[in-house]
Design an enzyme around this catalytic site. Structure first.
Site, mmCIF file in Angstrom:
data_model
loop_
_atom_site.group_PDB
_atom_site.id
_atom_site.type_symbol
_atom_site.label_atom_id
_atom_site.label_comp_id
_atom_site.label_asym_id
_atom_site.label_seq_id
_atom_site.Cartn_x
_atom_site.Cartn_y
_atom_site.Cartn_z
ATOM 1 N N GLU A 93 4.719 7.244 -9.531
ATOM 2 C CA GLU A 93 5.489 8.385 -9.032
ATOM 3 C C GLU A 93 6.923 8.349 -9.538
ATOM 4 O O GLU A 93 7.517 9.388 -9.836
ATOM 5 C CB GLU A 93 5.465 8.402 -7.497
ATOM 6 C CG GLU A 93 6.002 9.694 -6.882
ATOM 7 C CD GLU A 93 7.499 9.734 -6.721
ATOM 8 O OE1 GLU A 93 8.060 10.849 -6.571
ATOM 9 O OE2 GLU A 93 8.152 8.667 -6.746
ATOM 10 N N ASP B 190 4.517 2.128 -6.608
ATOM 11 C CA ASP B 190 5.541 1.648 -7.531
ATOM 12 C C ASP B 190 6.943 1.792 -6.952
ATOM 13 O O ASP B 190 7.187 2.564 -6.022
ATOM 14 C CB ASP B 190 5.450 2.362 -8.874
ATOM 15 C CG ASP B 190 5.679 3.872 -8.778
ATOM 16 O OD1 ASP B 190 5.258 4.472 -7.766
ATOM 17 O OD2 ASP B 190 6.271 4.455 -9.706
#
Length: 387
Positions: free
Chosen positions: A138, A78
């Site tokens: 994350e 991400d």
């Protein structure tokens, strides 16, 4: 080493040009699927683990089903960017730097991990149990994937968190812990002029909490408190019924979170006495990344190999957090931010130094070989005891 830089750059362009914000399950899923195919081609066993519909899957790739794990690699798919960013400023090469959303944090590093596995000497790869995790969240505290990470970390001898290195090439040995909260205050509205005594101000209580929480600040001890956002009230002549803040508490020593949690309990008692309702939602939580037994020996390998390669290897402390916070919380010696060199992450001008791709690949390959030479990994007897 059979590293094909042009192929790496073509593949990096492919994944950088995929919008994959943390709340974009389709985008992070595409990046995970691309990396999964890279590992499959190398003979790794792969699994895309669902951790809920809000985010994409966690990619887990292993070269052997046995436990314990010698080396656990962790990266993420991400980015912090919204949909449309990839088309607005796609992957580009300007001189000796690479640009694009997430090129530095951390698509370049995630792809580097796959290339590292591909370029490890065959005999070394055969002798090690390796596990690679690429998680989709994350940037939002790994809220959904943390259990997968912790489960694998409990089986691991060492962890390499492939976050990018700093602009000066330095790596991370310690990180602060974090408690990130959204706190809603519910009071009682009333006319601020005719009946102020009948009201219970949510904003006043919020302000009291900020003042009290700020007494915990101790920069020398690594403790910070930040009320990053606040909202509340409607108009000036009404005692405010609602208020809300988002709070960021960071600490270096695990014992310091106790004082914070104790204060929260005391503040809730105060709010109850003032007839203010409180709702606290945890929106981010990580324990600190600390020096566990074996961590200094692990860092010394990096330093020694760096000297052999005429490369200065330095480690520093960081106020930021990563998934290394989870691995050290279960006692795994960990090095973090050992990926590509660059800068300006989370901005529209983040970049990667082009020559750091091969230099980091070469360094990490040499470090793993040296760890094997020093017999730092699990022995056959260790594996027999587990089975």
């Amino acid at each position: 080493m059979g590293f094909d830089r042009n192929q790496y750059l073509r593949e990096l362009e492919t994944i950088v040009n995929i919008d994959s914000g943390s709340r974009n399950p389709a985008g992070t899923g595409k990046v995970a699927a691309f990396l999964e195919e890279k590992y499959r081609q190398q003979g790794f066993q792969t699994e895309l683990v669902s951790v809920g519909p809000e985010v994409g899957p966690v990619l887990v790739a292993t070269n052997a089903p046995d436990e314990p794990i010698d080396l656990l690699f962790i990266g993420h798919t991400d980015t912090v960017f919204l949909d449309g960013e990839a088309s607005r400023r796609p992957f580009t090469i300007k001189g000796e730097r690479l640009y694009g959303p997430g090129v530095y944090d951390m698509k370049g590093c995630s792809l580097l991990t796959a290339y590292l596995m591909e370029n490890l000497p065959a005999e070394l790869k055969r002798s090690l149990n390796i596990c690679v995790i690429h998680n989709p969240d994350e940037e939002i505290s790994s809220f959904y994937s943390r259990e997968v990470i912790i489960e694998k970390a409990k089986m691991a001898k060492f962890a390499f968190v492939m976050e990018p290195s700093a602009a000066d090439g330095s790596m991370i040995k310690e990180r602060k812990g974090i408690e990130k909260l959204k706190i809603h205050f519910k009071g009682r509205p009333s006319h601020a002029g005719d009946a102020p005594e009948e009201g219970r101000s949510a904003i006043n209580e919020l302000a009291y909490w900020i003042v009290q929480l700020n007494t915990l600040i101790d920069h020398d001890a690594g403790v910070s408190v930040n009320a990053g956002t606040i909202q509340g009230g409607t108009v000036p002549n009404v005692v405010p019924e609602h208020a809300q803040m988002e709070l960021d508490y960071r600490y270096s020593n695990p014992i310091d979170v106790t004082a914070f949690l104790d204060m929260l309990e005391d503040l809730q008692i105060h709010a109850a006495e003032k007839e203010i309702g409180i709702d606290i939602a945890v929106i981010g939580r990580r324990p600190p990344m600390v020096d566990v037994p074996g961590a200094k020996a692990l860092r010394s390998v990096f330093e020694d190999v760096g000297k052999q390669m005429d490369t200065v290897i330095s480690f520093k402390k960081s106020g930021g957090v990563s998934d290394a916070n989870f691995t050290t919380s279960v006692g795994v010696p960990t090095v973090c931010s050992i990926g590509l060199i660059g800068g300006a992450f989370h901005t529209d001008h983040e970049y990667v130094e082009l020559d750091s791709i091969f230099s980091r690949l070469e360094l990490l390959t040499a470090v793993i070989a040296e760890m094997s030479r020093r017999k730092m990994f699990c022995t056959s007897a260790d594996r027999l005891r587990v089975t």
